[in-house]
Design a protein around this motif. Structure first.
Motif, short mmCIF file in Angstrom:
data_model
loop_
_atom_site.label_atom_id
_atom_site.label_comp_id
_atom_site.label_asym_id
_atom_site.label_seq_id
_atom_site.Cartn_x
_atom_site.Cartn_y
_atom_site.Cartn_z
N GLU A 131 0.71 -1.31 -0.07
CA GLU A 131 0.00 -0.03 0.01
C GLU A 131 0.90 1.34 0.21
O GLU A 131 0.52 2.48 -0.60
N CYS A 141 -10.50 -2.83 2.66
CA CYS A 141 -9.48 -3.48 3.73
C CYS A 141 -9.86 -4.85 3.88
O CYS A 141 -9.13 -5.70 4.57
N CYS A 185 -4.33 -2.38 5.19
CA CYS A 185 -4.57 -1.18 5.77
C CYS A 185 -3.87 -0.95 7.21
O CYS A 185 -4.43 -0.27 8.09
N LYS A 186 -2.68 -1.28 7.26
CA LYS A 186 -1.87 -0.99 8.33
C LYS A 186 -1.06 0.29 8.19
O LYS A 186 -0.37 0.68 8.82
N ASP A 193 -2.40 2.72 5.68
CA ASP A 193 -3.34 3.64 5.91
C ASP A 193 -4.71 3.16 6.21
O ASP A 193 -5.10 2.02 5.49
N PRO A 194 -5.14 3.24 7.48
CA PRO A 194 -6.50 2.61 7.74
C PRO A 194 -7.70 2.81 6.83
O PRO A 194 -8.56 1.88 6.82
N ASN A 195 -7.44 3.72 5.78
CA ASN A 195 -8.60 4.13 4.70
C ASN A 195 -8.10 4.03 3.54
O ASN A 195 -8.07 4.87 2.53
N TYR A 196 -7.35 2.77 3.10
CA TYR A 196 -6.75 2.41 1.77
C TYR A 196 -7.76 2.81 0.69
O TYR A 196 -8.60 2.06 0.65
#
Length: 575
Positions: free
Chosen positions: A97, A133, A142-143, A145-148
């Protein structure tokens, strides 16, 4: 009386018209990145002049793009495939990501699919494209960016279709993207090597067919012509290499020494003449060559090495009125990280992104593993896959050591699974230290170990498959072998006759064609990957699903690192 118009006045009149009616010719710059493989940081590279530098890395790549866009705002950034997959730990442990985020921020418009985009299967690739995610590896997704949000550019592949068995029609990917640049319509049409099902995990692409690359691209050319596009550039994840003995390099402009047996040569000779240039990848080579199109006219075929060391550059003069390319020039640009760092021109935004990724994986990446007796153990010159290497021997030995309790006597390692030197020259440390990140870069796929029985005759067939079928010619893949196993081959012999079974020995004794031998290998190879189909006929197969090839190598290095050298053992000899 006939009047004449002074030349100076005529010139002035034309100049005035140019102000009123803008020129139909647009200067367009295309910069291409192939086989990036998530290398956010620079790695070692040897220039055409022989200088050893650190090249690539997102800070330097973005700086090159910045300069190009300042010089010509009509600059398009594109990809030649394998942008993700087989990545070092800073990207790989975060499911690549960070690499997608970097390419988004660099303004990439479109990329060909690469085989490594399919490493984690179609569903995960579509997540990488579209965001979210819901991953097959939630421990990594998503580690960063939690909002990939996914890729803002499109992966394209004209030769990728749903298979009949999938119950679906069409394709999950567009065949092309048309980019409007200063009013000029530039079409980018994509393809990925048709060999993809043989070089990725079969389960991941079971719902897809990969058709002939040239045929698929040619099929969409009429559609593009109907749209009155002004230029067509092909992005393909397939490549070649310079012919043996060629003195050309990535810096040679207009070379004509591509090996004629290279897949890209066959493809380029058949692709519609409407395609102005071909940006290629896959073979991890640098070249800037000319290959005749079906009419016999030379056409640009270019590739930019790998890991972001080079950017492929096309400079096109495009006539929007006539819908054609007036001139096309090409070059490979060295992305010199060292020079940019010294000049203070690295991109600060990319530096921040890289620091964030490093922070998230640092605790794991920096774990010490061993201290070697030598600065590094290498995987061969120029990433060669047709020769025995020091690192290949170490990996095979590690796999044999880890599976002896399963009765293994021989281990085989596919050279394409060895992705970096140990460590890369850009990561040399005091005391010849090696950390977990260095080992991860060597084997980033997450494969697991398998053991099986093969007869002596099957082992001979396995060795023959190194040179035949999908591994013929420039695609030769020399399996790396463990201590005690030796053989000799004759490359000039016909298919099936390159290895004499009497020259295949275990512990100095010729193998028996009828006897069974317990062998160890990774699960990708055991499934017949890299065209080693005889392995699918192995018996008494045991899948060691809890034994990763990465852990095997780490444990072996911890136990033996101080004794290991950068020496090719001579287990494989050529006549």
């Amino acid at each position: 009386m006939k009047r004449t118009v002074p030349l100076l006045l005529l010139t002035a009149s034309l100049s005035s018209c140019a102000v009123l009616f803008p020129s139909p010719v647009v200067d367009v710059t295309v910069l291409g990145l192939n086989d990036f493989h998530g290398n956010l940081a620079p790695t070692s590279f040897t220039t055409a002049e022989g200088a050893k530098i650190n090249a690539g890395g997102i800070e330097a790549i973005k700086a090159e793009l910045n300069d190009a866009r300042k010089a010509n705002r009509n600059t398009v950034f594109v990809g030649g495939g394998d942008l993700i997959g087989a990545s070092p730990i800073t990207s790989g442990l975060l499911r690549d990501e960070p690499s997608v985020a970097a390419l988004n921020a660099m303004g990439m418009s479109v990329s060909a699919l690469g085989n490594h985009e399919f490493d984690q299967g179609l569903t995960e690739l579509l997540r990488m494209q579209n965001g979210g995610c819901a991953s097959n590896d939630p421990a990594k997704a998503c580690k960063f960016d939690p909002n990939y949000k996914g890729a803002t550019f499109k992966w394209i592949g004209a030769n990728v279709k749903y298979s009949a068995a999938s119950g679906k029609t069409g394709s999950p990917f567009q065949p092309y993207v048309v980019q409007t640049v200063a009013g000029a319509k530039i079409a980018f049409v994509g393809a990925v090597t048709k060999t993809t099902p043989t070089i990725v995990s079969p389960d991941g692409v079971k719902d897809l067919d990969f058709t002939d690359e040239a045929d698929a691209v040619n099929a969409v050319i009429p559609e593009l012509k109907a749209q009155n596009v002004d230029a067509i550039v092909m992005l393909i994840h397939e490549g070649g290499e310079l012919a043996s003995g060629s003195k050309d390099t990535y810096a040679t402009v207009g070379c004509k020494t591509l090996n004629p047996d290279s897949p890209i040569v066959n493809i380029a000779r058949r692709v519609d003449p409407a395609v102005t240039a071909i940006i290629s990848g896959h073979s991890h080579q640098g070249y800037n060559c000319l290959v005749p199109d079906p009419t016999g006219r030379d056409r640009i075929v270019i590739q930019g090495n790998f890991y972001g060391h080079l950017l492929q550059r096309l400079d096109l003069k495009v006539d929007k009125t006539r819908h054609q390319v007036v001139t096309a020039r090409s070059a490979n640009l060295v992305v010199n990280y060292d020079a940019r760092k010294a000049a203070g021109t690295l991109d600060a935004g990319m530096g921040t992104l890289l620091a964030s990724a490093n922070e998230k994986v640092g605790a794991i990446k920096n774990q010490p593993v061993t201290n070697l007796s030598t600065p590094q153990i290498r995987r061969g010159i120029n990433n060669a896959r047709n020769t025995e290497t020091a690192l290949g021997g170490v990996i095979a030995d590690a796999q044999l050591a880890a599976t002896q309790d399963q009765g293994a006597k021989i281990a085989f390692m596919n050279p394409g699974g060895i992705r970096a030197d140990l460590p890369d020259a850009s990561a040399l440390k005091d005391g010849n230290a090696v950390n977990f990140g260095d080992v991860f870069a060597v084997q980033p796929f997450g494969n697991t170990m398998t053991v099986m029985d093969l007869t002596g005759q099957q082992i001979k067939e396995l060795l023959e498959q190194q040179f035949s079928g999908g591994n013929a010619g420039t695609a030769t893949k020399l399996l790396q072998v463990s201590e005690g196993f030796t053989y000799t081959y004759t490359a000039a012999n016909p298919d099936g006759q390159r290895v004499n079974i009497a020259d295949i020995k275990l512990g100095g004794t010729p193998i028996d064609p009828n006897a069974k031998y317990r062998v160890a290998l990774n699960n990708f190879l055991a499934a017949g990957g890299d065209n080693f189909t005889v392995l699918k006929s192995g018996t008494n197969v045991v899948q060691l699903a809890n034994l990763s090839d990465l852990d095997v190598l780490v444990n072996y290095l911890k136990a033996n690192g101080s004794k290991l050298t950068d020496t090719v053992k001579g287990r494989i000899t050529a006549k």
